[in-house]
Design an enzyme around this catalytic site. Structure first.
Site, mmCIF file in Angstrom:
data_model
loop_
_atom_site.group_PDB
_atom_site.id
_atom_site.type_symbol
_atom_site.label_atom_id
_atom_site.label_comp_id
_atom_site.label_asym_id
_atom_site.label_seq_id
_atom_site.Cartn_x
_atom_site.Cartn_y
_atom_site.Cartn_z
ATOM 1 N N GLU A 53 -35.168 -11.776 51.086
ATOM 2 C CA GLU A 53 -35.295 -11.618 52.538
ATOM 3 C C GLU A 53 -36.220 -12.692 53.103
ATOM 4 O OE1 GLU A 53 -35.855 -9.480 50.048
ATOM 5 O OE2 GLU A 53 -35.859 -7.403 50.715
ATOM 6 N N CYS A 86 -41.752 -7.598 52.431
ATOM 7 C CA CYS A 86 -40.649 -8.187 53.211
ATOM 8 C C CYS A 86 -40.469 -7.435 54.525
ATOM 9 C CB CYS A 86 -39.354 -8.147 52.410
ATOM 10 S SG CYS A 86 -39.394 -9.258 51.011
ATOM 11 N N ASP A 200 -22.042 -17.078 9.281
ATOM 12 C CA ASP A 200 -21.536 -18.004 10.309
ATOM 13 C C ASP A 200 -22.456 -19.176 10.653
ATOM 14 O OD1 ASP A 200 -19.398 -16.371 10.583
ATOM 15 O OD2 ASP A 200 -19.989 -15.476 12.495
HETATM 16 C C1 AOF Z 1 -37.794 -9.262 43.914
HETATM 17 N N1 AOF Z 1 -36.959 -9.992 44.685
HETATM 18 O O1 AOF Z 1 -35.726 -10.317 46.476
HETATM 19 C C2 AOF Z 1 -36.774 -8.219 46.198
HETATM 20 C C3 AOF Z 1 -37.618 -7.422 45.371
HETATM 21 O O2 AOF Z 1 -44.206 -8.362 42.506
HETATM 22 P P1 AOF Z 1 -43.234 -8.727 43.565
HETATM 23 O O3 AOF Z 1 -43.847 -9.014 44.886
HETATM 24 O O4 AOF Z 1 -42.320 -9.863 43.152
HETATM 25 O O5 AOF Z 1 -42.320 -7.435 43.837
HETATM 26 C C4 AOF Z 1 -41.356 -7.007 42.942
HETATM 27 C C5 AOF Z 1 -40.654 -5.776 43.486
HETATM 28 O O6 AOF Z 1 -40.187 -5.991 44.800
HETATM 29 C C6 AOF Z 1 -39.418 -5.407 42.702
HETATM 30 O O7 AOF Z 1 -39.733 -4.557 41.618
HETATM 31 C C7 AOF Z 1 -38.553 -4.710 43.727
HETATM 32 O O8 AOF Z 1 -38.869 -3.337 43.749
HETATM 33 C C8 AOF Z 1 -38.972 -5.297 45.056
HETATM 34 N N2 AOF Z 1 -37.941 -6.158 45.711
HETATM 35 N N3 AOF Z 1 -38.090 -8.002 44.251
HETATM 36 O O9 AOF Z 1 -38.245 -9.742 42.887
HETATM 37 C C9 AOF Z 1 -36.444 -9.550 45.808
HETATM 38 N N4 AOF Z 1 -36.259 -7.755 47.346
HETATM 39 ZN ZN ZN Z 2 -39.662 -8.007 49.144
#
Ligand code: AOF
Ligand code: ZN
Length: 344
Positions: A53, A86, A200
């Site tokens: 996002e 986000c 293999d």
């Molecule tokens: C992601 N990518 O596009 C979205 C996620 O530690 P952070 O800030 O990277 O947060 C990770 C969490 O954020 C992840 O476990 C999920 O619940 C949420 N959304 N995470 O890596 C994304 N939208």
């Molecule tokens: Zn996010």
């Protein structure tokens, strides 16, 4: 408005991150302006970097997203992790509608409520089944704290992986083997056995390789050891030497304990494993399997002593079969790929 095509695009964008975002989910995002024109796309490209996002919104500099719609396959996050929430950026940029494929299973995330409290319309569950499948590894890790286990096998029409002499390397065609490389990339590690290496001498190009070699019979000069991080599960040694992690493993009935191996792998940060081996390990791993990729080559060995692709046990009655649900059938001419899931 029908958002399914945009959600399909989100899924496709999300897949660009395959191999680079684990243990985080695969996420893609599309932004429309207030008249419904597509103005930006984004995806989560690498662990620790911007969420999809944020990636899509930061590309917009002139406020054209004000009053617009954001489509994303996973509920936007509302917590401070490696990146800020986000939801805050979505609200700040004046988005009026958010279309979501699935709710996040991460207990830290409660983005839908935050968006609704800010007066944003939220549409949920668009292509939910496809979105859940896209992030099946993430979902299992979050809910069960265990690695997702997939098995890949390649067999003849009569279900055999090898002739009696063990020759099995090239059952399927070039196009099937190219697909296998793509499948591998979706998993944190591949897993194979000493039997496969000795028969293999495969390369199995991958970032992380789990090798089961109870009696340390393989030669560390074998091709498989030449690249990637190596985790060598065995009965005796526990040390790091020559670039290899030797991991001492309990043994039951002459077999390394798979439960121990999967738990240990998870503690080493491995969230998903693709097993690529012979009938013995495939058979034994069936009870742990979350998904199976089964290539079939239009060949018949006709030999009742050649090895079955799932060689595990004796049953007396057909009622004792394990049952699966076929998810897809794809052509990799002249072979096919069946993808299926166990029925719990
Ligand atoms: C992601 N990518 O596009 C979205 C996620 O530690 P952070 O800030 O990277 O947060 C990770 C969490 O954020 C992840 O476990 C999920 O619940 C949420 N959304 N995470 O890596 C994304 N939208
Ligand atoms: Zn996010």
């Amino acid at each position: 408005m029908n958002y399914e095509n945009y959600m399909t695009e989100c899924i496709k964008l999300a897949r660009t991150g395959e191999g680079n975002v684990s243990p985080n989910p695969l996420v893609g995002c599309v932004v429309l302006d207030k008249d419904g024109n597509k103005i930006s796309t984004g995806y989560h490209a690498k662990y620790g970097e911007n969420h999809a996002e944020r990636d899509a919104l930061l590309k917009l500099k002139n406020g054209e997203e004000n009053g617009g719609t954001l489509i994303v396959n996973l509920e936007p996050c509302s917590h401070y992790g490696k990146t800020p929430p986000c939801t805050d950026l979505i609200i700040e940029r004046g988005i009026k509608r958010v279309v979501i494929g699935m709710r996040d299973v991460n207990p830290k995330v409660d983005g839908i409520k935050k968006l609704k409290d800010a007066g944003i319309e939220v549409i949920e569950g668009v292509l939910e089944k496809e979105c859940r499948q896209l992030n099946e590894v993430f979902i299992k890790n979050m809910i069960e704290q265990k690695p997702f286990i997939a098995i890949k096998t390649a067999a003849t029409l009569d279900g055999k992986t090898a002739a009696q002499n063990g020759s099995s390397k090239w059952i399927t065609s070039e196009s099937a083997r190219t697909e296998v490389k793509k499948i591998r990339n979706r998993y944190d590690a591949i897993m194979t056995t000493s039997a496969t290496i000795l028969a293999d001498n495969p390369t199995m190009e991958h970032r992380k390789k789990i090798i089961l070699d109870r009696e340390l019979k393989t030669n560390l000069e074998a091709t498989i050891y030449k690249s990637g991080e190596i985790y060598l599960f065995n009965e005796t040694l526990d040390m790091f030497e020559g670039g290899v992690n030797f991991i001492k493993t309990p043994v039951h009935q002459n077999k390394l304990d798979l439960e121990f191996i999967f738990t240990k792998a998870h503690s080493l940060g491995i969230q998903s494993i693709l097993i690529e081996s012979g009938g013995h390990l495939n058979g034994e791993a069936l009870k742990f399997a979350d998904k199976i990729y089964h290539f079939i080559a239009p060949k018949i060995t006709g030999d009742n002593n050649s090895r079955s692709c799932f060689d595990y046990r004796h049953i007396d009655n057909i009622n004792e079969c394990l049952n699966f649900k076929i998810d897809s059938i794809e052509n990799f001419d002249p072979d096919i790929l069946l993808t299926y899931y166990p029925i719990q």
